[in-house]
Write a protein that holds these residues in place. Structure first.
Motif, PDB file in Angstrom:
ATOM      1  N   LYS A  30      26.020  36.572  44.243  1.00 49.54           N
ATOM      2  CA  LYS A  30      26.317  37.205  42.943  1.00 49.54           C
ATOM      3  C   LYS A  30      27.654  37.943  42.928  1.00 49.54           C
ATOM      4  CE  LYS A  30      21.860  37.061  41.127  1.00 49.54           C
ATOM      5  NZ  LYS A  30      21.624  35.799  40.548  1.00 49.54           N
ATOM      6  N   GLN A  31      27.956  38.679  43.994  1.00 49.91           N
ATOM      7  CA  GLN A  31      29.180  39.488  43.974  1.00 49.91           C
ATOM      8  C   GLN A  31      30.419  38.624  44.266  1.00 49.91           C
ATOM      9  OE1 GLN A  31      26.734  39.832  46.287  1.00 49.91           O
ATOM     10  NE2 GLN A  31      27.552  40.428  48.248  1.00 49.91           N
ATOM     11  N   PRO A  32      31.566  39.063  43.773  1.00 53.88           N
ATOM     12  CA  PRO A  32      32.811  38.335  44.005  1.00 53.88           C
ATOM     13  C   PRO A  32      33.152  38.292  45.497  1.00 53.88           C
ATOM     14  CG  PRO A  32      33.094  40.009  42.311  1.00 53.88           C
ATOM     15  CD  PRO A  32      31.760  40.244  42.933  1.00 53.88           C
TER      16      PRO A  32
ATOM     17  N   ARG B  37      36.532  33.202  44.847  1.00 50.95           N
ATOM     18  CA  ARG B  37      37.938  32.792  44.711  1.00 50.95           C
ATOM     19  C   ARG B  37      38.204  31.890  45.905  1.00 50.95           C
ATOM     20  NH1 ARG B  37      42.764  34.471  47.096  1.00 50.95           N
ATOM     21  NH2 ARG B  37      41.744  36.260  48.030  1.00 50.95           N
TER      22      ARG B  37
ATOM     23  N   ASN C 188      31.367  32.674  41.435  1.00 48.39           N
ATOM     24  CA  ASN C 188      31.771  34.063  41.676  1.00 48.39           C
ATOM     25  C   ASN C 188      32.812  34.186  42.785  1.00 48.39           C
ATOM     26  OD1 ASN C 188      29.305  33.187  43.076  1.00 48.39           O
ATOM     27  ND2 ASN C 188      29.446  35.138  44.159  1.00 48.39           N
TER      28      ASN C 188
END
Length: 148
Positions: free
Chosen positions: A20-22, A47, A45
């Motif tokens: 869930k978190q970046p 990069r 989510n």
């Protein structure tokens, strides 16, 4: 040499990455971009960056990301010139030859708490924190080290 990551590798990586978190991830020696493009589809989510020294595979990765609107950046660059300090996860499927030198780069540049994952080729003399044996066409093993 070109080492292709299996679909089982993609699934295992997707389970290891934050759900869930970046986060940020780089694939060193990304080839045509299969690993990060597929991961970007299932975990938006993240990069994702790919670093590839061969021009044609790098441009294939760029084209693939553009065509399918995936948030992946590909750099035509030597992996030794790419800094690793901004990544939460560094993935490599290279060969046994550079692993000792890559470990020196990883320990010098990666932040504490980040994760280094090598597909199939362990770092000589350095015990991984964890490993996952995959039942795929090449008998892959994911070796993982949490950077301290």
């Amino acid at each position: 040499p070109l080492f292709l990551s299996s679909q089982r590798t993609i699934h295992a990586l997707a389970e290891l990455l934050p759900q869930k978190q970046p986060f940020s991830m780089v694939d060193l020696g990304s080839g045509c971009g299969g690993v990060i493009c597929k991961l970007a589809r299932v975990l938006p989510n993240g990069r994702y960056d790919g670093v590839e020294a061969a021009v044609l595979p790098c441009w294939i990765g760029k084209l693939r990301a553009w065509l399918f609107h995936q948030p992946c950046e590909f750099r035509w660059k030597n992996i030794w010139q790419h800094n690793l300090d901004s990544y939460d996860v560094v993935y490599a499927y290279l060969s046994p030859v550079p692993m000792s030198d890559l470990w020196q780069k990883v320990t010098r540049e990666m932040r504490p708490g980040s994760l280094f994952i090598s597909n199939t080729f362990p770092v000589p003399g350095v015990m991984p924190d964890r490993s996952i044996t995959l039942d795929d066409f090449s008998g892959s093993v994911l070796y993982m080290w949490q950077i301290k």
